[in-house]
Design an enzyme around this catalytic site. Sequence first.
Site, PDB file in Angstrom:
ATOM      1  CB  SER A   1       1.284   7.696   5.802  1.00 11.34           C
ATOM      2  OG  SER A   1       1.280   7.010   6.675  1.00 11.34           O
TER       3      SER A   1
ATOM      4  CG  HIS B   1       1.482   9.558  10.520  1.00 10.96           C
ATOM      5  ND1 HIS B   1       2.072   9.574  10.020  1.00 10.96           N
ATOM      6  CD2 HIS B   1       0.219   8.937   9.898  1.00 10.96           C
ATOM      7  CE1 HIS B   1       2.459   9.033   9.210  1.00 10.96           C
ATOM      8  NE2 HIS B   1       1.159   8.589   9.006  1.00 10.96           N
TER       9      HIS B   1
ATOM     10  CG  ASP C   1       4.700  10.842  12.356  1.00 13.94           C
ATOM     11  OD1 ASP C   1       4.643   9.338  12.329  1.00 13.94           O
ATOM     12  OD2 ASP C   1       5.197  10.934  10.489  1.00 13.94           O
TER      13      ASP C   1
END
Length: 357
Positions: free
Chosen positions: A194, A327, A297
């Site tokens: 991320s 995610h 995501d």
Amino acid sequence: MALLPALLLLLLLLLPLAALVLGTVLLALPSYEIPPGVNQPAKLRLVLAVLLGTAAVGRILEKTGLCSQITFGRYVRQGRRLRVDPKLFIQDLQFNKVPVRVYQPKAISHGQRRAIIFFHGGGWVFGSLDTYEKVCRYISRESGSVVVSVQYRLAPEHKYPAAYEDCLNATIHFMRNTEHYGVDPARISVCGDSAGGNLAAAVSQTLAGRSDLPKLRAQILIYPGLQALDFNLPSYQQNRGVPLLFRERAAFFALQYLNGDASHMQEVLEGSHIPPDMRMKYRKWLPESFILTCEYDVLRDDGLLYKKRLEDNGVRVTWYHLEDGFHGIISLYDYGGFSFPSGKRGLDSVVNFLKGL
């Protein structure tokens, strides 16, 4: 006996709060979508309820002046330092004044080891060494690698470029001191998920032209956030209400990190915007790459676009896509009842890639 009235009073105070939080969660749940193809949708809905409940409590605490919503969120996500690992030697250090946690396999190595410098996710706002303790232990144990987890400064207290500078400085320090850890300087990779994937890409770009340091062996980007200019990509539209990262939260995190000032946007995201006149240089310098994406995501297309850009510039890319993933699924590894099988598959794909380096 005086304790009993106090406990009853506390209970009376907490009941309305619990009812308010529960009501908020129940009202909000229908507005979020759990796609039928996602891994274990019922469990993900439970995770969503916890997220919404945490956010509701945080808002209440902030309004009462007890603490900010971000402070409460960090407390809930903090995690804890685990017990001694029989297979790893673990120590907390500082690299160029940046806190790090170093994981070294105890097993005898028949040569110098590979190393992974890991930057945690959390939207540049959340996350810590403890939050990603299980993930880093797993990578170190299963790949037989030295793992350096970096505790970079967090936004909004420390805005861009604080996190990037901490990650870069810690990486450079380690590259200059590999002999202390039995690491082959030619087998050092950067890795992050991320926001950490963004930082890994940025560090990789910065080090590309450094002749005074070893060349990075690879960059490993786990559902990375690589651009904050277009929140209308197909993945942002399709997965705008899918946890763990909602479309609005993605924009919120970017603004917290960048202070709402787009003037620095190109600098921090240069990893996804390689100028055409520098293609030959990056073809020579950019390291081999591994990119993991999840179907459900909002950042899916960030990873896909970056994959295409790297391949267009002659960079070898290994791509692993979790068709039933969402995610943040990697960060839930070994998280008790909140773990997901596809998260383990994704983590194993990272380990397998590392073993081939």
